[in-house]
Design a protein around this motif. Structure first.
Motif, PDB file in Angstrom:
ATOM      1  N   ASN A 248       0.810  -1.216   0.000  1.00 50.86           N
ATOM      2  CA  ASN A 248       0.000   0.000   0.000  1.00 50.86           C
ATOM      3  C   ASN A 248       0.848   1.273   0.000  1.00 50.86           C
ATOM      4  O   ASN A 248       0.288   2.377   0.056  1.00 50.86           O
ATOM      5  CB  ASN A 248      -0.930   0.006   1.218  1.00 50.86           C
ATOM      6  N   ASP A 249       2.167   1.139  -0.031  1.00 46.06           N
ATOM      7  CA  ASP A 249       3.026   2.320  -0.103  1.00 46.06           C
ATOM      8  C   ASP A 249       2.831   3.027  -1.443  1.00 46.06           C
ATOM      9  O   ASP A 249       2.518   2.392  -2.455  1.00 46.06           O
ATOM     10  CB  ASP A 249       4.494   1.925   0.072  1.00 46.06           C
ATOM     11  N   GLU A 250       3.074   4.330  -1.448  1.00 46.99           N
ATOM     12  CA  GLU A 250       2.905   5.108  -2.681  1.00 46.99           C
ATOM     13  C   GLU A 250       3.869   4.648  -3.765  1.00 46.99           C
ATOM     14  O   GLU A 250       3.515   4.587  -4.942  1.00 46.99           O
ATOM     15  CB  GLU A 250       3.105   6.595  -2.390  1.00 46.99           C
ATOM     16  N   ASP A 251       5.095   4.355  -3.389  1.00 44.44           N
ATOM     17  CA  ASP A 251       6.104   3.912  -4.360  1.00 44.44           C
ATOM     18  C   ASP A 251       6.907   2.791  -3.705  1.00 44.44           C
ATOM     19  O   ASP A 251       7.759   3.036  -2.840  1.00 44.44           O
ATOM     20  CB  ASP A 251       7.012   5.086  -4.735  1.00 44.44           C
ATOM     21  N   THR A 254      10.751   3.042  -4.051  1.00 47.67           N
ATOM     22  CA  THR A 254      11.358   4.013  -3.144  1.00 47.67           C
ATOM     23  C   THR A 254      11.429   3.462  -1.723  1.00 47.67           C
ATOM     24  O   THR A 254      12.432   3.641  -1.019  1.00 47.67           O
ATOM     25  CB  THR A 254      10.572   5.330  -3.162  1.00 47.67           C
ATOM     26  N   SER A 255      10.376   2.794  -1.293  1.00 51.84           N
ATOM     27  CA  SER A 255      10.369   2.188   0.044  1.00 51.84           C
ATOM     28  C   SER A 255      11.519   1.192   0.192  1.00 51.84           C
ATOM     29  O   SER A 255      12.179   1.133   1.239  1.00 51.84           O
ATOM     30  CB  SER A 255       9.037   1.488   0.297  1.00 51.84           C
TER      31      SER A 255
END
Length: 346
Positions: A248-251, A254-255
């Motif tokens: 569910n992270d935006e990217d 990047t995480s």
């Protein structure tokens, strides 16, 4: 029980006992002379790694450890009793560090039963009987005993585990360790629910291994952001890392890179350890999005990505199988590195 992985303590060995000054004075004994015995040796400071301990909490309440000194010598050439050694029991994985600016490593206890004599007790002083010579038949000098050794040291605990869980806060690490082990880690819908490392034992396909969960990392953890990188020491000894990324992270790419950058900033070889990457919480998205996010994450990590939902019990077995393969490969590498030799009794 509270978790404590660092403690500063003061240790002091026992001083040697003084030698005695004594002369024989016995009725009907023709010849007298000096008969003062030597002093006893002081007790040593010994560190021992024992099973059943997984925290340094005991050292929060007791910080000073002193071994007893040796007893004084006595007449009739009696040597004083030696001081008992003081054994300090610590968890397996405890490091002993000097109390200096660099915190240099002095000892590392990594096996159950491993013992190290850290400070030696002082030797006892000589009694006057030992000073007797042909020209000095009634010596009155004696030794006072050798002094004790003392110092401050830091104890640092690095948990011994096969697999280390890493990821951003709320990546689902605590849920995963609860799902695959007997651990009871706190789970909540907010960041940093894990504030101290957790250990659990996984049993799968006839194999057991230990998993360590540490508090989540955020960008800037190496500079102290969030809980910082203090607990990364607990995965230095891990043989493989499981990197969980929240679907569910935006990217997701990047995480992944944020955590990898913090591992690289910390050093200690963490960035070079084998890693299994898993996209967690896939039960909250559809199949098409799972495939797309897995592709992005695979491109960022350069390796296959496993779909996982620790809460929903999806994809757990493939993740465990991947971890076992890494652990098994290392076992074989170690076995191949040992050259077979002919048996010899020497």
């Amino acid at each position: 029980m509270h978790f404590l992985d660092q403690a500063k303590i003061f240790i002091r060995s026992g001083a040697g006992g003084p030698g005695a000054v004594s002369f024989r004075r016995e009725k009907f004994v023709e010849f007298g002379g000096p008969d003062g015995g030597n002093g006893g040796k002081g007790g040593d400071i010994i560190f021992e790694a024992v099973a059943g301990l997984n925290t340094l909490i005991d050292f929060r309440y007791t910080q000073h450890f002193r071994a007893p000194r040796g007893q004084s010598g006595a007449g009739r050439n009696m040597t004083g009793a030696g001081g008992d050694d003081l054994t300090i029991k610590v968890p397996v994985g405890t490091q002993i560090l000097a109390d200096d600016e660099g915190r240099s490593l002095l000892a590392d206890l990594t096996e159950v039963g491993q013992r190290i004599t850290f400070l030696r007790g002082g030797d006892g002083g000589r009694g006057n009987a030992s000073y007797k010579t042909s020209t000095n038949r009634a010596p009155r000098q004696h030794g006072t005993g050798w002094p004790a050794e003392e110092m401050y040291v830091w104890l640092r605990l690095k948990l011994l585990a096969d697999v280390g869980l890493v990821g951003l806060p709320n990546a689902g690490k605590s849920t995963f360790i609860n799902a695959v082990t007997n651990a009871n880690a706190k789970v909540g819908a907010y960041a940093f629910t894990t504030t101290r490392p957790q250990l659990g034992v996984v049993s799968t396909r006839g194999r057991e291994f230990v998993v360590a969960d540490i508090p989540g990392l955020i960008e800037g953890a190496a500079e102290g952001a969030g809980i910082g990188d203090r607990f990364l020491g607990h995965i230095e000894r891990c043989r493989v890392l499981l990197h969980l990324v929240d679907a569910n992270d935006e990217d997701v790419a990047t995480s992944y890179r944020i955590v990898r950058d913090e591992l690289e900033s910390y050093g200690a070889g963490l960035i070079d350890k084998p890693v299994v990457v898993a996209l967690n919480k896939v039960d909250t998205i559809d199949e098409e999005l799972i495939e797309a996010l897995s592709g992005e994450l695979s491109e960022a990590s350069g390796q296959p990505v496993l779909a996982l939902s620790a809460a929903g019990g999806i994809g757990i077995e493939p993740v465990l199988d991947a971890l076992v393969r890494h652990l098994g490969d290392e076992d074989r590498a170690e076995a191949e590195g040992v050259e077979e030799q002919d048996w010899s009794p020497l």
